[in-house]
Design a protein around this motif. Structure first.
Motif, mmCIF file in Angstrom:
data_model
loop_
_atom_site.group_PDB
_atom_site.id
_atom_site.type_symbol
_atom_site.label_atom_id
_atom_site.label_comp_id
_atom_site.label_asym_id
_atom_site.label_seq_id
_atom_site.Cartn_x
_atom_site.Cartn_y
_atom_site.Cartn_z
ATOM 1 N N MET A 35 0.831 -1.195 0.000
ATOM 2 C CA MET A 35 0.000 0.000 0.000
ATOM 3 C C MET A 35 0.874 1.256 0.000
ATOM 4 O O MET A 35 2.026 1.210 0.416
ATOM 5 C CB MET A 35 -0.916 0.000 1.223
ATOM 6 N N GLY A 36 0.322 2.366 -0.456
ATOM 7 C CA GLY A 36 1.036 3.627 -0.375
ATOM 8 C C GLY A 36 1.195 4.300 -1.720
ATOM 9 O O GLY A 36 0.645 3.859 -2.734
ATOM 10 N N TYR A 100 5.944 -1.247 9.867
ATOM 11 C CA TYR A 100 5.191 -2.052 8.910
ATOM 12 C C TYR A 100 4.014 -2.715 9.607
ATOM 13 O O TYR A 100 4.120 -3.094 10.775
ATOM 14 C CB TYR A 100 6.064 -3.178 8.337
ATOM 15 N N ARG A 115 -1.248 -7.862 2.430
ATOM 16 C CA ARG A 115 -1.421 -6.407 2.258
ATOM 17 C C ARG A 115 -0.440 -5.778 3.225
ATOM 18 O O ARG A 115 -0.524 -5.982 4.435
ATOM 19 C CB ARG A 115 -2.857 -5.982 2.574
ATOM 20 N N TYR A 117 1.458 -2.418 4.763
ATOM 21 C CA TYR A 117 1.363 -0.978 4.986
ATOM 22 C C TYR A 117 2.712 -0.495 5.519
ATOM 23 O O TYR A 117 3.270 -1.101 6.433
ATOM 24 C CB TYR A 117 0.252 -0.662 5.993
ATOM 25 N N SER A 120 5.103 5.601 3.544
ATOM 26 C CA SER A 120 5.398 5.937 2.146
ATOM 27 C C SER A 120 6.458 7.021 2.012
ATOM 28 O O SER A 120 7.362 6.927 1.176
ATOM 29 C CB SER A 120 4.130 6.409 1.417
#
Length: 133
Positions: A35-36, A100, A115, A117, A120
């Motif tokens: 994600m990001g 994370y 998934r 995360y 970012s």
């Protein structure tokens, strides 16, 4: 069946530099979404694609490579939520203090979907400051 202990044991390989042992429990056709809004973000349909696009790329800009320490694991049925932190330092000497959270689905004790995360902005910064073309 997965348990908190079995997940911790598997993810500990990412702390001890035994990534090959960790990835031996990841399905070749894993569905891995990072994600990001950074250069490593995206949906990867194979283990090879994920490793090449993320771990190997980060290994080139981190002195120790990707080293992740597990902080917490929650397990429900075939899904684990794994919170980790980076223990790596960038080539420019700055700590890569990323955090994370991976939501990991298992089938027959193999990772089949993730998934992930991450911070970012920190990923973007470490690549911008340390990657050479």
């Amino acid at each position: 069946m997965i348990s908190e202990e079995s997940v911790k044991e598997l993810f500990n390989y990412l702390k001890t530099g035994e990534n090959v042992k960790f990835f031996s429990k990841v399905s070749d056709d894993v569905n891995w979404t990072v994600m990001g809004t950074h250069p490593l973000a995206g949906n990867y349909k194979t283990k090879e694609e994920f490793v090449k696009s993320t771990f190997l790329r980060l290994n080139k800009v981190l002195n120790e490579g990707v080293v992740l320490k597990v902080n917490q694991v929650l397990v429900k049925d075939a899904t684990a939520v794994v919170e980790m932190e980076s223990l790596s330092t960038a080539l420019n000497g700055k700590p890569f203090n990323n955090t994370y959270c991976w939501i990991v689905r298992f089938e027959n004790e193999m990772v089949v979907e993730v998934r992930a995360y991450v911070d970012s902005a920190l990923v973007q910064m470490v690549l911008d400051e340390n990657e050479t073309n």
